[in-house]
Design an enzyme around this catalytic site. Structure first.
Site, PDB file in Angstrom:
ATOM      1  N   ASN A  94      57.027  31.102  50.227  1.00 34.18           N
ATOM      2  CA  ASN A  94      58.000  31.474  49.202  1.00 34.18           C
ATOM      3  C   ASN A  94      59.396  30.946  49.505  1.00 34.18           C
ATOM      4  O   ASN A  94      59.760  30.716  50.652  1.00 34.18           O
ATOM      5  CB  ASN A  94      58.069  33.003  49.058  1.00 34.18           C
ATOM      6  CG  ASN A  94      56.864  33.553  48.324  1.00 34.18           C
ATOM      7  OD1 ASN A  94      56.291  32.870  47.493  1.00 34.18           O
ATOM      8  ND2 ASN A  94      56.493  34.781  48.630  1.00 34.18           N
ATOM      9  N   HIS A  95      60.165  30.779  48.438  1.00 30.89           N
ATOM     10  CA  HIS A  95      61.574  30.431  48.526  1.00 30.89           C
ATOM     11  C   HIS A  95      62.406  31.654  48.115  1.00 30.89           C
ATOM     12  O   HIS A  95      61.915  32.529  47.399  1.00 30.89           O
ATOM     13  CB  HIS A  95      61.909  29.266  47.589  1.00 30.89           C
ATOM     14  CG  HIS A  95      61.357  27.960  48.039  1.00 30.89           C
ATOM     15  ND1 HIS A  95      61.933  26.758  47.723  1.00 30.89           N
ATOM     16  CD2 HIS A  95      60.271  27.644  48.802  1.00 30.89           C
ATOM     17  CE1 HIS A  95      61.246  25.756  48.240  1.00 30.89           C
ATOM     18  NE2 HIS A  95      60.218  26.285  48.896  1.00 30.89           N
ATOM     19  N   PRO A  96      63.669  31.716  48.532  1.00 31.60           N
ATOM     20  CA  PRO A  96      64.509  32.826  48.074  1.00 31.60           C
ATOM     21  C   PRO A  96      64.725  32.732  46.561  1.00 31.60           C
ATOM     22  O   PRO A  96      64.939  31.631  46.027  1.00 31.60           O
ATOM     23  CB  PRO A  96      65.818  32.617  48.845  1.00 31.60           C
ATOM     24  CG  PRO A  96      65.839  31.156  49.188  1.00 31.60           C
ATOM     25  CD  PRO A  96      64.400  30.778  49.403  1.00 31.60           C
ATOM     26  N   THR A 102      67.087  28.226  44.138  1.00 35.32           N
ATOM     27  CA  THR A 102      65.942  28.531  45.000  1.00 35.32           C
ATOM     28  C   THR A 102      65.793  27.510  46.119  1.00 35.32           C
ATOM     29  O   THR A 102      64.858  27.595  46.915  1.00 35.32           O
ATOM     30  CB  THR A 102      64.640  28.564  44.179  1.00 35.32           C
ATOM     31  OG1 THR A 102      64.442  27.283  43.556  1.00 35.32           O
ATOM     32  CG2 THR A 102      64.679  29.665  43.133  1.00 35.32           C
TER      33      THR A 102
END
Length: 220
Positions: A94-96, A102
């Site tokens: 996942n990315h922020p 992102t």
């Protein structure tokens, strides 16, 4: 009924258990418990992976984003069958998503990389039950949970919880049909033949390979 049996099951710690009539071993078929040593991955005995590309690192081939010490785990049961190109995407991919962008800027800054990983929320573990068949190039998304006896069609994209003995396909994967009736599924989960001693499994292979749940229950 006289059951046809094998003398014994193959050693689950064998790297290449598939032996051709000429005595040579198929290099593409591996028991994963013999080739994966990763603190975040648990693989049951007799689960095999078939991949003609012969990966150097089978853990990275299956779960490319799961690093040692990650907050989530991957658990794969016994007697699973995993085809070439299967990808298990874990939560650390996942990315922020709380900021304006992102883009993972911190990944490219050695001073911030550690804190970036720590800042990501803990994702759910990915679980593959016993005796699952995962078809070629299927993708399991973060936190996917496959029950026992599940069949995943080629190139399906699986998320969420899949019930025991379901057949799923598509993107997103949906249940096409159930392999057995609810009563039969309850019986099969109660039998849990995958936990039998190897000698007992070998002795009752004809029943395990057949579709008569009642007959298998009768021998327990």
């Amino acid at each position: 009924m006289v059951e046809k049996t094998f003398a014994k099951l193959p050693d689950p710690k064998t790297r290449n258990p598939l032996v051709f009539p000429d005595g040579s071993h198929d290099p593409a078929t591996v028991f994963l418990s013999a080739v994966i040593d990763h603190p975040n991955i648990d693989v049951g005995d007799w689960t095999y992976y078939n991949d003609r590309t012969l990966p150097e690192d089978y853990a990275s081939a299956l779960a490319p984003y799961l690093f040692a010490g990650a907050p989530e785990h991957l658990s794969i049961g016994r007697f699973c069958q995993i085809a070439e190109g299967v990808q298990i995407i874990t939560a650390t991919a996942n990315h922020p998503m709380d900021g304006i962008s992102t883009f993972p800027f911190a990944v490219f800054d050695p001073d911030r990389m550690g804190t970036f990983r720590a800042s990501l929320p803990r994702g759910k573990d990915t679980i593959v039950g016993h005796d699952c068949w995962i078809g070629r190039e299927a993708v399991l998304m973060p936190g996917a949970e496959l029950g026992c006896g599940v069949i995943v069609a080629a190139r399906a994209v699986v998320r969420g919880k899949i019930p025991d003995y379901a057949i799923v396909s598509g993107n997103p994967a949906t249940v096409i049909r159930m392999r057995f009736t609810p009563a039969e599924i309850e019986t099969l989960l109660d039998i849990a033949w995958w936990h039998w001693p190897p000698e007992k499994i070998a002795r009752h292979l004809a029943l395990i390979e057949a579709g008569d749940v009642a007959a298998l229950k009768a021998c327990t």
